[in-house]
Every structure is written in C-alpha cells, then in structure tokens.
Design a protein around this motif. Structure first.
Motif, short mmCIF file in Angstrom:
data_model
loop_
_atom_site.label_atom_id
_atom_site.label_comp_id
_atom_site.label_asym_id
_atom_site.label_seq_id
_atom_site.Cartn_x
_atom_site.Cartn_y
_atom_site.Cartn_z
N LEU A 133 0.84 -1.20 0.00
CA LEU A 133 0.00 0.00 0.00
C LEU A 133 0.87 1.25 0.00
O LEU A 133 1.89 1.30 0.68
N VAL A 134 0.47 2.25 -0.78
CA VAL A 134 1.06 3.58 -0.65
C VAL A 134 -0.07 4.53 -0.26
O VAL A 134 -1.24 4.15 -0.30
N GLY A 135 0.29 5.74 0.12
CA GLY A 135 -0.74 6.70 0.52
C GLY A 135 -1.59 7.15 -0.66
O GLY A 135 -1.17 7.04 -1.81
N HIS A 136 -2.77 7.69 -0.36
CA HIS A 136 -3.67 8.11 -1.44
C HIS A 136 -3.27 9.45 -2.04
O HIS A 136 -3.88 9.91 -2.99
N ASP B 258 0.19 9.82 -2.57
CA ASP B 258 1.57 9.48 -2.93
C ASP B 258 1.76 9.69 -4.44
O ASP B 258 0.90 9.30 -5.23
N PRO B 259 2.91 10.28 -4.84
CA PRO B 259 3.14 10.48 -6.29
C PRO B 259 3.02 9.17 -7.08
O PRO B 259 2.54 9.18 -8.20
N TYR B 260 3.41 8.06 -6.47
CA TYR B 260 3.27 6.79 -7.18
C TYR B 260 1.80 6.46 -7.41
O TYR B 260 1.42 5.99 -8.48
N ILE C 280 -0.70 5.56 -10.83
CA ILE C 280 -1.65 4.44 -10.92
C ILE C 280 -3.05 4.95 -11.25
O ILE C 280 -3.78 4.35 -12.04
N THR D 3 -10.49 9.08 1.26
CA THR D 3 -9.35 8.19 1.04
C THR D 3 -9.72 7.14 0.00
O THR D 3 -10.64 6.36 0.20
N ALA D 4 -9.00 7.12 -1.10
CA ALA D 4 -9.30 6.18 -2.17
C ALA D 4 -9.07 4.74 -1.70
O ALA D 4 -8.16 4.49 -0.92
N ILE E 242 -7.33 2.05 -2.15
CA ILE E 242 -6.09 1.86 -2.92
C ILE E 242 -5.92 0.44 -3.46
O ILE E 242 -5.67 0.25 -4.65
#
Lengths: 409, 409
Positions: free
Chosen positions: B52-55, B57-59, B63, B267-268, B270
């Motif tokens: 998981l990355v933050g909603h 987060d540039p990555y 996505i 919050t998406a 993810i």
C-alpha cells in the motif's frame, strides 16, 4: 464557458491508449505514518486474496457472522446492527447522519477540525439545520458549549468527532453523552482514527451511532467503514417520516442483508470483508486493552522524542490522540521540503495539515502494527535528519535518545 | 414495539465473543457462474496485495492516471471524468442519478427488470419524478415507449439499463440515444454487466453517463463502480441549483481529486484500485473487440447446449446478453434443489431469479475469464446431472455434445 469545459471535460484522442504499454504494478515500500492509510498487516493481505465466493454463499454468511461478532468486540457493544459499510470512512459519516437526520431537523455538530466541518457539510446536505460548535482546531469541544446548543435548540442529534484526524485531538465523550441523553438527543460519534487505537467503549459511553474506517488502527486497506447503531438509533431510523436520502446507505435495508433473512441489497465487497475479518481477528488475539495501552505508550515515547528535539505538539497535553500525533512545524522550516525528504530519502509518509492547519503541522500516525518501538525510533531519526537538512538546529540523536530512555523505564 | 426492537436490535451478552476462537479463512473453491461476482483473475489478486502507498503518494497518482486511461479504453470514451466510484455498482447508480437529477425533475426510467426498478427507487429518493416505462421482465424497452414518455413530459434525463442482470436482456441503445438527445435529455446507462462483455461504445452511442461494476466481466472483486460523465453531463452537474444530495458521491468534488490538483476528498480504496488497474490491463492486452466476440461465442455455445437439453432461454433471441444467460426453469423442477446440487456437489454457483422471476429462471454468468470453452462444457454437464437428479428427462451428454459441436464448427 463551453470552451472552458471543452478543455476541462474532454480529452483529445491521443490520450486514449493506442499502443501504450502499461507496466506491472511495483509500488515503493513505504512506511505509512500519515493520517491513514496505515500499512496493511501481511496476514490481512493474505486473507484478502482468498478465493472469492458469492455474496449469498453459505460460507460467506459465516464470514459475515464472524465479522459482526468481532466488530462488536472492537466497538465494545452488543448492538445487533454492527457491520462494515461498503465505502470509506466518509461513507460511514454519511450513513450515520443520513439515517438519523431528516430535512428540517436541528443537529448539534462539534466543529473543531476538518472532519467536524465535514459532518456539518454532510448534515446540511441531507436537510439538517446545523447548530455548529466552533472551537480552535486542536482543542476539544467543551461540554458547556454542547449544553448551550442543546438548550437553545430542539436538536435530537449531537454529532461529534472522537478522534479528530486533522488536529490530533482526542475528544472526551462521557459528559457530552450524558448531556445529549438528558436532552433526548442521539449521540453520533466519529471514531475513524480511534477504533482499537485508544479507549472506546460504545455501550458504556452510551454512544448511539459510531463509525470508523478500515485503514487506520485496523491496518486494513481503505474501503470499508465499520458502523454500529443501537436500538434507540435504529428505532429512530425505522420511524422516519421520509425515506433515507441514500438507498445505498439505508440502514433499514442493509440490516436485512446482514440479518438472518439475507435479503439481497447490494453485492458486498467480499475480498475487503475477508481482509477486515482478519484484521479484527488480530485485534481480538491481542486484546483491546493491551492494544490501547500499546498505542498510548508508543505515542508517549514519540512525544518525548519530539519535545527533546525542541519541537512542540499541536494538541493540548490532556487531549492527545495516541494514534495520530500532530507536531507543530517550527518557524523557518518548510513543510513540504521536510515531507519530501522523508518520502524520497526514507520512504516514510507523514501527513501535512489540512485546511487552516496547512503548513502548520505534521500529522504522524502510529496506528496498529505501526505503533511499535522500532517505528518510533526510525520516525524520530528520519525527522531529525530531514529537519537538519532544512537548517533546523538540533543535537544529533537527541530525539531518539529521549524515546529510548522512555522505553527503557 | 419496544420489546420487538429489543429482541431485534440488541444481542444478549453471550453473543460477544468471550473465549471463542475464530479460525483462518478457508473458502471453498467455487466456480462463480452467478450474476456476479465472477471469479477473480489470479493476476488481479496478485496486484491487489502489492504494498500500500498513501492516497496522495506520487506513485499512486501514476496508478490513478493509468486507471483513468484504461477505463476510457474499456468504455470507448474520451470523457475526462472516467473513474472508479468508491462503492459497488449500486453506488455508481446513485452517483449517476444523484448528480444529474434535482428535486422535482422528471426522469424517464426503463423498468423492465430488477435494476430498472432500482433506478426508479433511487431517482425517486433524490426527489426525481419518475416516468416509468414498464415492460415484461425479459423484454427490452421499446423506443416508441421512450418517445411517448419524452413527448408527454419535460424529462431532461433518460435512464436505462444496457445489460439487465435480472433478466439477461440486452437493451439496444442507438435509437433511444437519438431520441433522448432530440428531446434535449441526457442519457444515463447502466452497464454493470455489459462493460467489456459485449459491444459498448460510449462515445459513438453518445451516452452521457455510464457506470459499471468491478465484479462482473472485469473479474475484479466487488467494491468499485467505474463511471464516466461526458462534458454535457458535467456541465449539468456544475450548473445545479441544489447541492448533490450525497457529499460522498458528488462528482464535482471527486473530479478535483482525480484531476491535476489532487484535492483530497475521501481516502481512495487503494488496493481495490490496484486490482482494477490490473483487470483493465488484461482487457487492454486482449483487446475489446476480441473480448466481445469471445463472450458472444461462448454464450452461443452455452445456449446450443441448453436448447439441446430441451430447456428454453428466458430472454428474446435477438436481445440476449452474452455475459448473463437466463434459463427458464422447466416445470416440475425445483429451483433451489438444482442450485444446491450445483453448489454442494460441483462447487458451481449459478443465480436464482430476482423479484417476479424468483423460482422461474436461473441466471448463468459467463463473465471475463469465466467465458471459455471449458467452463461452458462443465456448466452444461453439471446442470444436466443436477436436472436428472430432479427427475428431469434428458439424454445423457446431449447438452455437452451440442456445445462441442458448436465449438468445433
């Protein structure tokens, strides 16, 4: 106007993929210490990829029953309707307000942060007349202000945020609950960031409706909002003069799917419920009281470190949320530089401030599996380095040492 | 009354887990040939458990961009606002109607099945005055009826189900789209069960709002609803006199998170978006036209087999949905017995009828990865055995042979 929207809501042909290739997912390994999502427990990931069964499969009914029982454990409640809403925490907020508020109803809303303001917005959208209790962002709502609002109105709902994720403030609920019930109002509580991360006893506090999110102290991916309605709240839902404005979030219908009859409502998000059940099983194995104490201890160690570095916490000492630690950004330090360093050099995400607190605080989440000694030490060390890169003066190792001292006590 | 709800909304203490132990998840391996969810592609499961990355987060923004582009490919549209709603297909239905309908607005709704009826319910909840076009469940909505409804009303929205999952009927859209636009109305289309499973070209058909579900022909777990709004629809949303009744589903706000500015809304989900991106990547690799043809071919083979066994399809020949095949239950055969045999002896789930069609049809989904030769053969073989167990007379192997003959042509 048309031109503006032309450019705004239309994409030229070349944006539609022709021969573009889309690579495999390969996300960086972040330590997620923002306001949520937190990192997902590996056991939860494993459960989430279990083979899918149908949403009316007898096996899935067992999983639903387990999930309900375990959610009751986490909320400390005997409420029958204790289920995950098929949406994120904000959907839970809508479900709580939309089911209990009818057009024209007065609603007392605690507005001491971003999520209190969101409650105001949502209560207003469903036709509620909000009596807002404004407080500085970082402070808690005073019981006197609640009493005042109840006295001046005919409000039959009091909505308040237990864990204000935007400020790090932890709201005391006991006195406010007493007041709400004295005035014949329901108490709605936002526990998105507090559930299993600090003391919360829904039945003992006589909370009538309480909701949370899967992606905070439960270490589940975002996408579900655990919610519980007690008998009094459900009676109010069933006695409404108007239909709940959202069919998707109508608790009287959702209850029929989660009850014996299993009447089809919408297709349950099965994999996410697998994940939630496993996350709750982990909570159950640790035990709530131990888990609360763990969050408190690690937060205290973190705060010792923060203060040893000459930084200040944003929320008042007696009302600090262990799962979300808000740190005031010192003058001369640029918010985004520090957060970029943490993300790019250390793969650590911390949150910035929202709304009025943008650029003024960092929000450091120590939630669930991320509330542990190692994470506290790493977070302090990385923050110290990022601060020094910005010219902030701090003796090397000061923060880590203070936290380590606290742990060794 | 209180007593009733006491027993209804309260659980006695012993239901709260004491020392009960909750076992590890171990679902049976079902072949999911119901109306959805379908089986999840193993590649999708793998993507879903990526770190998981933050909603914010540039990555994750990358996505999100990929997901939007791939969704545009799947819908065949250049619409900018083409995103997954953070809820199941029914949340997509609410999003479509809640954003485009204001209190008092007239709405023409095609009511030829369970999901058309649901559109009626949801359009009414947000204050719309529904002009319902009733049709027998299994038939499609006639363009003459739509013209009649538009002529008699001031409706500015026509809402219709492309793939009626409750009946297996596939609605022709071309003429209805022309009519809707002649009368200045927006066309809203429910493509929950058709997206990537049969021909659907949102831009060519001039569909203004179209939504789907993740758990049908995309072979993703349930929990997301892909949706697309064209410029005209978004202009209507932005020009509303009243706020969208749901904050959670307000497209003008959701658009700001999915656009360049990335303004935080909710919050998406993810992990689910990871899953959806992978599912769409699989669609993209196969190619839409090939995928449509595959669904059609396997459905035809299945129908050959069904008819060879002396059974009849429920939907009219010229309007059959390849992804959801509705079979009329022959007289003398008990619906639930056959479905229990399929589930318990063969680990195969097929759907029963909804509402007026309960006990009258089976719904056999051949969706995404489940639309293949092997599955058709297995489904026919298992159905034959379950029918014979019920005393239904059929020559052994008749269905499988007819399907095999079709495949070998």
């Amino acid at each position: 106007m048309t031109q503006l929207f032309k450019s705004c809501y239309y994409v030229s042909d070349d944006k539609v993929p022709g021969l573009k290739s889309y690579g495999e997912l390969n996300p960086p390994s972040r330590l997620l210490l923002g306001p949520g999502p937190s990192n997902v427990d590996p056991r939860v990931l494993k459960a989430m990829v279990s083979p899918l069964v149908g949403h009316l499969d007898p096996y899935f009914f067992e999983i639903m029953n387990d999930t309900v029982e375990l959610l009751r454990y986490a909320f400390k409640t005997n409420n029958k309707l204790t289920i995950p809403v098929s949406g994120t925490g904000s959907a839970g907020m809508e479900a709580a307000l939309y089911n209990t508020v009818e057009p024209g109803d007065e609603v007392v809303v605690g507005m001491n942060g971003y999520f209190g303001e969101r409650m105001n917005e949502i209560a207003s959208r469903c036709g509620g007349k909000v009596i807002g209790i404004k407080e500085d962002w970082g402070k808690v709502v005073r019981k006197e202000a609640v009493e005042d609002a109840l006295e001046k109105s005919k409000a039959k709902v009091v909505a308040i945020v237990h864990a204000e994720t935007s400020t790090g403030a932890l709201q005391p609920l006991h006195e406010i609950s007493k007041l709400a019930h004295e005035y014949g109002a329901l108490l709605l509580v936002d526990a998105v960031t507090s559930l299993t991360g600090c003391e919360l006893d829904v039945d003992a506090l006589q909370i009538d409706v309480c909701y949370s999110g899967s992606q905070k102290c439960l270490n589940c991916p975002p996408g579900l909002s655990p919610i519980t309605f007690n008998e009094k709240a459900m009676n109010k839902v069933l006695a409404r003069n108007t239909k709940v404005p959202s069919w998707y979030l109508d608790m009287s219908l959702i209850d029929k799917y989660w009850s014996e009859g299993r009447a089809y409502h919408h297709t349950a998000p099965i994999s996410m419920i697998y994940a939630l059940r496993e996350a709750l099983r982990i909570v159950y194995e640790e035990g709530l009281e131990k888990r609360w104490a763990r969050h408190k201890k690690n937060s205290q160690a973190f705060i010792e470190g923060i203060e040893a570095m000459g930084l200040k916490m944003h929320a008042e000492k007696e009302h600090r949320l262990p799962s979300l630690n808000s740190v005031a950004i010192p003058t001369g330090v640029t918010d985004t530089n520090v957060r970029s360093t943490l993300l790019n050099d250390f793969n650590i995400e911390v949150g910035g401030g929202l709304g009025a607190l943008r650029g003024k605080i960092w929000r450091v989440g120590l939630m669930g599996i991320n509330s542990n000694e190692k994470t506290v030490i790493i977070a302090l060390e990385a923050l110290e380095r990022a601060l020094r890169k910005e010219g902030y003066k701090v003796t090397a190792g000061e923060g880590v040492r203070a936290a380590a001292d606290f742990f060794s006590k």
